[in-house]
Design a protein around this motif. Structure first.
Motif, PDB file in Angstrom:
ATOM      1  N   LYS B 176       0.835  -1.199   0.000  1.00  0.00           N
ATOM      2  CA  LYS B 176       0.000   0.000   0.000  1.00  0.00           C
ATOM      3  C   LYS B 176       0.873   1.254   0.000  1.00  0.00           C
ATOM      4  O   LYS B 176       0.554   2.249  -0.652  1.00  0.00           O
ATOM      5  N   THR B 177       1.952   1.187   0.755  1.00  0.00           N
ATOM      6  CA  THR B 177       2.859   2.329   0.780  1.00  0.00           C
ATOM      7  C   THR B 177       3.446   2.577  -0.603  1.00  0.00           C
ATOM      8  O   THR B 177       3.535   3.707  -1.078  1.00  0.00           O
ATOM      9  N   GLN B 179       2.105   1.894  -3.412  1.00  0.00           N
ATOM     10  CA  GLN B 179       1.091   2.516  -4.264  1.00  0.00           C
ATOM     11  C   GLN B 179       0.872   3.972  -3.888  1.00  0.00           C
ATOM     12  O   GLN B 179       0.593   4.814  -4.744  1.00  0.00           O
ATOM     13  N   GLY B 180       1.033   4.255  -2.607  1.00  0.00           N
ATOM     14  CA  GLY B 180       0.966   5.650  -2.183  1.00  0.00           C
ATOM     15  C   GLY B 180       2.094   6.459  -2.796  1.00  0.00           C
ATOM     16  O   GLY B 180       1.891   7.583  -3.256  1.00  0.00           O
ATOM     17  N   ARG B 182       3.580   5.788  -5.578  1.00  0.00           N
ATOM     18  CA  ARG B 182       3.247   5.960  -6.998  1.00  0.00           C
ATOM     19  C   ARG B 182       2.322   7.167  -7.199  1.00  0.00           C
ATOM     20  O   ARG B 182       2.564   7.988  -8.073  1.00  0.00           O
ATOM     21  N   ASP B 183       1.295   7.250  -6.340  1.00  0.00           N
ATOM     22  CA  ASP B 183       0.313   8.312  -6.526  1.00  0.00           C
ATOM     23  C   ASP B 183       0.869   9.675  -6.177  1.00  0.00           C
ATOM     24  O   ASP B 183       0.515  10.670  -6.796  1.00  0.00           O
ATOM     25  N   ASN B 184       1.704   9.742  -5.165  1.00  0.00           N
ATOM     26  CA  ASN B 184       2.085  11.050  -4.655  1.00  0.00           C
ATOM     27  C   ASN B 184       3.349  10.947  -3.794  1.00  0.00           C
ATOM     28  O   ASN B 184       3.278  10.930  -2.576  1.00  0.00           O
ATOM     29  N   ARG B 187       3.812  13.749  -1.058  1.00  0.00           N
ATOM     30  CA  ARG B 187       2.964  13.623   0.132  1.00  0.00           C
ATOM     31  C   ARG B 187       3.441  12.475   1.010  1.00  0.00           C
ATOM     32  O   ARG B 187       3.403  12.527   2.223  1.00  0.00           O
ATOM     33  N   CYS B 188       3.886  11.400   0.366  1.00  0.00           N
ATOM     34  CA  CYS B 188       4.386  10.256   1.123  1.00  0.00           C
ATOM     35  C   CYS B 188       5.550  10.654   2.008  1.00  0.00           C
ATOM     36  O   CYS B 188       5.631  10.281   3.161  1.00  0.00           O
ATOM     37  N   GLU B 189       6.438  11.435   1.429  1.00  0.00           N
ATOM     38  CA  GLU B 189       7.571  11.919   2.206  1.00  0.00           C
ATOM     39  C   GLU B 189       7.085  12.736   3.399  1.00  0.00           C
ATOM     40  O   GLU B 189       7.604  12.639   4.499  1.00  0.00           O
ATOM     41  N   MET B 190       6.011  13.523   3.151  1.00  0.00           N
ATOM     42  CA  MET B 190       5.484  14.385   4.203  1.00  0.00           C
ATOM     43  C   MET B 190       4.864  13.601   5.352  1.00  0.00           C
ATOM     44  O   MET B 190       4.786  14.102   6.458  1.00  0.00           O
ATOM     45  N   ILE B 191       4.360  12.401   5.063  1.00  0.00           N
ATOM     46  CA  ILE B 191       3.792  11.650   6.185  1.00  0.00           C
ATOM     47  C   ILE B 191       4.814  10.658   6.728  1.00  0.00           C
ATOM     48  O   ILE B 191       4.469   9.688   7.384  1.00  0.00           O
ATOM     49  N   GLY B 192       6.068  10.915   6.430  1.00  0.00           N
ATOM     50  CA  GLY B 192       7.115  10.181   7.129  1.00  0.00           C
ATOM     51  C   GLY B 192       7.599   8.916   6.462  1.00  0.00           C
ATOM     52  O   GLY B 192       8.222   8.083   7.106  1.00  0.00           O
ATOM     53  N   VAL B 193       7.347   8.747   5.166  1.00  0.00           N
ATOM     54  CA  VAL B 193       7.808   7.538   4.487  1.00  0.00           C
ATOM     55  C   VAL B 193       9.149   7.816   3.807  1.00  0.00           C
ATOM     56  O   VAL B 193       9.311   8.841   3.145  1.00  0.00           O
ATOM     57  N   ASN B 194      10.084   6.912   3.977  1.00  0.00           N
ATOM     58  CA  ASN B 194      11.351   7.045   3.259  1.00  0.00           C
ATOM     59  C   ASN B 194      11.154   6.496   1.836  1.00  0.00           C
ATOM     60  O   ASN B 194      11.276   5.304   1.585  1.00  0.00           O
TER      61      ASN B 194
ATOM     62  N   TYR C  71       9.962  14.325   7.244  1.00  0.00           N
ATOM     63  CA  TYR C  71       9.385  13.192   7.963  1.00  0.00           C
ATOM     64  C   TYR C  71       9.784  13.171   9.428  1.00  0.00           C
ATOM     65  O   TYR C  71       9.028  12.679  10.258  1.00  0.00           O
ATOM     66  N   PHE C  74       7.227  15.391  10.878  1.00  0.00           N
ATOM     67  CA  PHE C  74       5.973  14.634  10.967  1.00  0.00           C
ATOM     68  C   PHE C  74       5.966  13.778  12.221  1.00  0.00           C
ATOM     69  O   PHE C  74       4.980  13.716  12.963  1.00  0.00           O
TER      70      PHE C  74
END
Lengths: 293, 303, 246
Positions: B176-177, B179-180, B182-184, B187-194, C71, C74
């Motif tokens: 799911k991450t 795919q997230g 892929r979409d954006n 934004r993914c970086e902003m919610i803390g994803v490396n 992040y 965040f």
């Protein structure tokens, strides 16, 4: 190592560079202005070579044939690309790059089979015109085929003409502006679609010219588009997308590493240019010169 | 869910193929499964990861060559030779991925294709080791898997397991991450994803399963050749994803089946298969940009 | 709770934010107002770590967060929404919010378990709070603009924030939607004990909901104070409120 061997390989590399440059500058122009990664560009190069064969044969296969083909073959390719651009590509400028890669790959498949249909599968040769036959003796042991000398001269001429077109003509200036901001150009009342169309046709003309020029030096055959299109893409990328001088620099790197690589390690000659590309991209991921993207 | 019920039925049907299909068609089915697996592994990063992996076949080829070389040049157990393929591909994925993930979209694709071409050039020219442009023929396959039918069953089981594993990964938090991303990606970086590290792992997984497909090809065809790593094959696999539907899980498999069956049929009538393929692609891009399965899914959702 | 001290940022010589000062106390709802191009979004980007300031300090709960990456910020509990719709277009509403929760709990590396079993309760609670529960399985790209803006906030809430930055939460909404959205934010603020920093063009919204207001013009802090103070300030009336009345 034998100095003469090195020098003569450099000359071979330079004539290869000219072909690569002419083809990839067209590709770069299309990528820079229209943002289309045109995989079918290689097929147009191949069609240019086959057209050169037919035209030269029709006019007796000698000098006249060559000179008519020199202009006729690229014009034929330009005409073909004009039809394709107006009928299909102009509707797809806003699509994703992935779709454009696949669509143009589809066209390269179609073109490849059409060439097979029209010209058949056998090798074709285009004779070198009489005035370009023979060698120039540069040094004691250093021979340069006159045709290669002709190529080495024609490369800078094309580069200069292209530079003049992009920087000095109204059309070129508009296309450069459209590359940066197509909406703005549209807003001031210029028909962007036609600007793109003309740019596309000029780019494809260059592909045809490259194919025509290479024809006398090789046997014209199916599949000659495959390796060339890959090489052109890599040249455009390492040079900087849309940058004409970048295409020249990239072609030089590719042509010289190829010819010198063969001298250095015959078996793995074709590995060197790819390695050079990887090296450039690892350190300069967006190419050596400024991209228009 | 009625849709999920189709999968065991399809699997059972595939199990029965050798009982009523002639040998050539069983062989063809194996090829479809292998290319379906290859296309699905590409779609793992393409459709679900949004990464333009233009030259995916490198990992397929390296997997095939790993198995082939271990079988012909060493006396290792064939089982180890099969097992080594996906890991060799995964290691290559790490090397190429580390270099490529810094970039995105077209630049990513171009760097990836140049690295892939480098690998192809080495394989193509290294006569003493890889057989150069001839490839390697008549690879000794263990007796157990040597017949068309047993190779088919092996391919079927391994493909099914691999597809299942990839499916599980795509519905997992990691999937799911991905795919997230892929979409954006921003934004993914902003919610803390490396973002880059997740992309790298996805590339490794995709390379691994492409290696599995390459290994299966060796068993089914007993040959390897450098065209397995040439960029045109990569684009063909991309087409499979596109035709079937690159935002769906089974789309690439469907695309592989359609293209291979069509090629077999059309090739008996004409040598101009590429022409037909080109026309099909153009039509698909114009009228079904989400592919056949994507179109069907959309229709089903709208009711 | 948050202190912005003399922060500046320029782009190619253009001062987007110039020695801006701002204090947000715990539990407050603070609005940043100013004409277009006053540097509001740039200021938010500086606080949330997308941009790094040329000078100045940003202190959160006594800790310097000026140069932390997005992040890391965040993870400190500062979440933001965006002015333009910035959701995951092909994921469902549920997955959009769940992704944020997964990331907060550092579960994004889990490859083996189906995601649909993770944090279902918490995700659904957030969806219920923002009123998107019925749209749970709708693909985000198919939502209306207003719903996507709400989802935008819901994603920020998934990070279990204490401090929320909302960049024009009602941009592009109809007047009715705007009221609904602001009431929602007010409700969330009390339910989840949030401290909120937002910017907004609609002056009725600003004066109706904010505890305090900071006015920015050309990147500089003109005044920072309560609604009444700002309303009475002649400088603001000239520089900003007067303009908006025309």
């Amino acid at each position: 190592m034998d100095l003469y061997a090195v020098l003569s390989q450099i000359l071979v590399g330079l004539s290869r560079t000219v072909i690569l440059f002419i083809v990839s500058s067209g590709l770069s122009l299309i990528l820079g202005v229209l943002r289309i990664p045109n995989v079918a560009h290689g097929s147009l190069y191949m069609i240019g070579a086959y057209a050169a064969y037919t035209i030269s044969k029709y006019f007796g296969g000698q000098d006249t044939g060559f000179w008519v083909a020199l202009f006729g073959a690229p014009l034929f390719v330009a005409f073909l690309s004009f039809i394709v651009e107006r009928s299909v590509f102009q509707f797809l400028y806003e699509r994703e790059h992935l779709m454009l890669v696949l669509l143009t790959f589809g066209f390269s498949l179609i073109f490849g089979d059409l060439v097979k249909l029209v010209w058949g599968g056998e090798y074709k040769t285009v004779p070198v015109p009489r005035i370009f036959q023979g060698y120039i003796l540069l040094f004691e042991h250093l021979h340069l085929p006159i045709y290669n000398a002709f190529l080495i001269i024609i490369g800078p001429v094309v580069a200069l003409l292209l530079w003049l077109f992009v920087n000095k003509t109204k059309m070129g200036k508009i296309s450069r502006a459209a590359a940066v901001d197509r909406e703005m150009v549209g807003a001031v009342g210029i028909n962007v679609s036609w600007v793109f169309g003309v740019t596309f046709v000029i780019g494809c003309f260059l592909a045809g010219l490259g194919g025509m020029l290479v024809a006398p030096t090789i046997s014209v055959t199916l599949g000659m588009d495959h390796s060339l299109i890959m090489e052109s893409f890599l040249i455009v990328i390492i040079g900087g997308l849309g940058n004409i001088w970048g295409a020249l620099l990239g072609a030089l790197i590719f042509g010289l590493t190829q010819s010198l690589g063969i001298l250095l390690w015959p078996q793995f000659g074709i590995v060197f240019p790819y390695a050079a590309v990887v090296l450039v991209l690892v350190f300069k991921p967006k190419g050596l010169l400024k991209s228009t993207w | 869910m009625g849709k999920k019920g189709l999968i065991p039925i399809a699997f059972l049907l595939l199990l029965l193929f050798p009982f009523f299909l002639p040998r050539f068609y069983v062989y063809l089915s194996s090829l479809i499964l292998i290319h379906g697996l290859l296309a699905t592994s590409l779609n793992f990063v393409l459709g679900f990861g949004g990464m333009y992996q233009f030259h995916h076949c490198v990992f397929y080829g390296v997997g095939g060559y790993t198995t082939a070389l271990l079988l012909t040049k060493t006396s290792l157990s064939p089982f180890l030779a099969f097992l080594a393929a996906p890991f060799a591909s995964a290691i290559l994925s790490i090397l190429m991925g580390v270099i490529c993930v810094r970039l995105s979209k077209l630049y990513f694709g171009m760097l990836q294709i140049s690295l892939g071409s480098l690998v192809w050039a080495i394989v193509y020219r290294w006569y003493s080791f890889t057989g150069g442009d001839d490839g390697i023929h008549g690879i000794p396959i263990p007796h157990l898997l040597a017949s068309t039918n047993s190779a088919y069953y092996f391919t079927l089981v391994i493909t099914a397991l691999s597809m299942f594993a990839m499916y599980r990964m795509l519905v997992s938090p990691f999937g799911k991450t991905l795919q997230g991303i892929r979409d954006n990606p921003v934004r993914c970086e902003m919610i803390g994803v490396n973002v880059k590290l997740h992309q790298l792992l996805a590339l490794i997984i995709a390379g691994f399963f492409a290696g599995v497909a390459g290994m299966l090809f060796v068993i089914v065809d007993t040959t390897v050749f450098p065209e397995m790593l040439f960029w045109t094959l990569s684009l063909e696999v991309l087409i499979m994803c596109l035709v079937g539907g690159w935002f769906t899980f089974f789309g690439p498999l469907l695309g592989a089946a359609i293209l291979i069956i069509l090629r077999t049929i059309i090739s008996t009538y004409t040598v101009y298969w590429a022409l037909v393929l080109g026309v099909i692609m153009t039509l698909i891009i114009f009228f079904l940009p989400n592919g056949i399965l994507g179109y069907i899914e959309e229709k089903l959702k709208r009711g | 709770m948050l202190e912005v001290k003399g922060v500046s940022k320029s782009f190619d010589g253009f001062m987007a934010v110039s020695r801006a000062n701002l204090t947000v106390n715990k539990g407050e709802m603070v609005a940043v107002i100013g004409p277009n191009g006053a540097g509001k979004t740039t200021l938010f980007n500086l606080i949330s770590g997308i941009l790094k300031p040329d000078s100045g300090r940003i202190i959160y709960k006594g800790e310097d967060i000026t140069f932390l990456s997005p992040y890391e910020i965040f993870r400190k509990g500062i979440c933001r929404s965006f002015q333009i719709v910035n959701v995951f277009q092909r994921l469902t509403v549920f997955e959009n919010v769940q992704l944020s929760v997964l990331s907060r709990e550092k579960k994004t590396w889990n490859l083996l378990m189906p995601a649909k079993k993770f944090y279902v309760d918490e995700t659904e609670r957030i969806l219920e709070q923002v009123g998107l529960k019925e749209k749970r399985d709708t693909v985000a790209g198919f939502l209306s603009h207003g719903e996507q803006k709400i989802l935008e906030i819901a994603i920020a809430l998934g990070g279990k924030p204490e401090f929320v930055i909302l960049d024009e939460p009602t941009a592009g909404m109809s007047p009715e939607e705007t009221v609904m959205c602001m009431e929602l934010i007010k409700k969330l603020r009390h339910e989840m004990d949030l401290t909120i920093l937002f910017c907004e063009h609609d002056m009725d919204v600003v004066f109706g909901y904010a505890d305090r207001i900071m006015v920015m013009v050309r990147g500089e802090t003109v005044i920072e104070g309560t609604c009444d103070e700002v309303r009475c300030d002649t400088l603001v009336q000239e520089a900003y409120l007067g303009v908006s009345d025309e």
